[in-house]
Design a protein around this motif. Structure first.
Motif, PDB file in Angstrom:
ATOM      1  N   ARG A  13       6.373  -1.809   9.603  1.00 11.05           N
ATOM      2  CA  ARG A  13       5.275  -2.057  10.557  1.00 11.05           C
ATOM      3  C   ARG A  13       4.090  -1.135  10.282  1.00 11.05           C
ATOM      4  NH1 ARG A  13       7.471  -2.106  16.504  1.00 11.05           N
ATOM      5  NH2 ARG A  13       5.270  -1.680  16.758  1.00 11.05           N
ATOM      6  N   ILE A  16       2.244  -2.478   7.213  1.00 12.44           N
ATOM      7  CA  ILE A  16       1.455  -3.665   7.570  1.00 12.44           C
ATOM      8  C   ILE A  16       0.203  -3.247   8.328  1.00 12.44           C
ATOM      9  CG2 ILE A  16       1.431  -5.780   8.961  1.00 12.44           C
ATOM     10  CD1 ILE A  16       3.032  -5.963   6.342  1.00 12.44           C
ATOM     11  N   ARG A  17       0.332  -2.326   9.257  1.00  7.71           N
ATOM     12  CA  ARG A  17      -0.821  -1.857  10.038  1.00  7.71           C
ATOM     13  C   ARG A  17      -1.853  -1.173   9.129  1.00  7.71           C
ATOM     14  NH1 ARG A  17      -4.422  -2.681  13.456  1.00  7.71           N
ATOM     15  NH2 ARG A  17      -5.112  -0.934  14.680  1.00  7.71           N
ATOM     16  N   GLY A  19      -2.321  -1.762   5.970  1.00  7.30           N
ATOM     17  CA  GLY A  19      -2.961  -2.840   5.212  1.00  7.30           C
ATOM     18  C   GLY A  19      -4.009  -3.566   6.035  1.00  7.30           C
ATOM     19  N   ASP A  20      -3.694  -3.830   7.296  1.00  5.65           N
ATOM     20  CA  ASP A  20      -4.657  -4.492   8.185  1.00  5.65           C
ATOM     21  C   ASP A  20      -5.908  -3.645   8.380  1.00  5.65           C
ATOM     22  OD1 ASP A  20      -2.973  -6.653   8.482  1.00  5.65           O
ATOM     23  OD2 ASP A  20      -2.196  -6.028  10.437  1.00  5.65           O
ATOM     24  N   LEU A  21      -5.732  -2.334   8.493  1.00  5.29           N
ATOM     25  CA  LEU A  21      -6.880  -1.444   8.668  1.00  5.29           C
ATOM     26  C   LEU A  21      -7.725  -1.336   7.398  1.00  5.29           C
ATOM     27  CD1 LEU A  21      -5.235   1.418  10.764  1.00  5.29           C
ATOM     28  CD2 LEU A  21      -6.890  -0.286  11.555  1.00  5.29           C
ATOM     29  N   GLN A  23      -8.036  -3.745   5.066  1.00  5.80           N
ATOM     30  CA  GLN A  23      -8.555  -5.024   4.603  1.00  5.80           C
ATOM     31  C   GLN A  23     -10.078  -5.140   4.656  1.00  5.80           C
ATOM     32  OE1 GLN A  23      -8.056  -8.738   6.830  1.00  5.80           O
ATOM     33  NE2 GLN A  23      -7.020  -9.563   5.010  1.00  5.80           N
ATOM     34  N   PHE A 133     -10.207 -15.342   2.203  1.00  4.64           N
ATOM     35  CA  PHE A 133     -10.222 -14.439   3.342  1.00  4.64           C
ATOM     36  C   PHE A 133     -11.588 -14.302   3.999  1.00  4.64           C
ATOM     37  CE2 PHE A 133      -6.542 -13.056   0.900  1.00  4.64           C
ATOM     38  CZ  PHE A 133      -5.572 -13.048   1.879  1.00  4.64           C
TER      39      PHE A 133
END
Length: 158
Positions: A13, A16-17, A19-21, A23, A133
């Motif tokens: 998790r 993933i977080r 990576g989201d930040l 992006q 994207f």
């Protein structure tokens, strides 16, 4: 969930977080890189227009278009679309246009070596990421979207 899996799940998790930040920043860097490649090419074309016309007449065999029209379209596309990409304004439109320019370059210039063709494939793959994207949260497209959502909360009311 078993206690043995909790640390792995938490680490996943967290990854993933992160990576989201990252992006939006990665998409900005990708936009800047691709824009630099194409804008530089456009600047080279306008630096000596006679040479550019000669290249489009003798070397680049753009299908369907007369050489002078192809030269103008390529130069305007490289300069204009890369500028839009930097701003993230019409980001997917700009990426689509640059993808087409890149594909036409590969098709129309028989003098590409295997190495230079690989550069075009690499740029094409990067542009496809931007098509998939969009330009990201750090773009004028995202700013306009947020502004329109505040101005018109019900999409049918504007």
């Amino acid at each position: 969930m078993s206690n043995a899996l909790k640390p792995a799940f938490c680490a996943y998790r967290l990854l993933i977080r992160a990576g989201d930040l990252l992006q939006p920043l990665v998409l900005v860097l990708l936009r800047l890189w691709i824009a630099h490649v194409f804008f530089s090419s456009g600047l080279t074309k306008i630096a000596d227009w006679d040479v550019t016309l000669a290249l489009f007449t003798d070397e680049y065999h753009v299908p369907v278009l007369p050489p002078n029209v192809a030269a103008i379209m390529a130069t305007c596309g490289e300069l204009g679309l890369s500028s839009l990409l930097v701003l993230g304004l019409g980001g997917r439109f700009a990426a689509a246009g640059l993808f087409i320019l890149n594909a036409v370059a590969v098709i129309s210039y028989p003098g590409l070596t295997d190495a230079t063709r690989q550069f075009h494939y690499f740029w094409g793959a990067q542009i496809l990421v931007l098509l998939a994207f969009g330009p990201g949260l750090l773009s004028l497209d995202a700013l306009l979207k947020r502004w329109l959502q505040r101005r018109c909360p019900n999409s049918g009311s504007c």
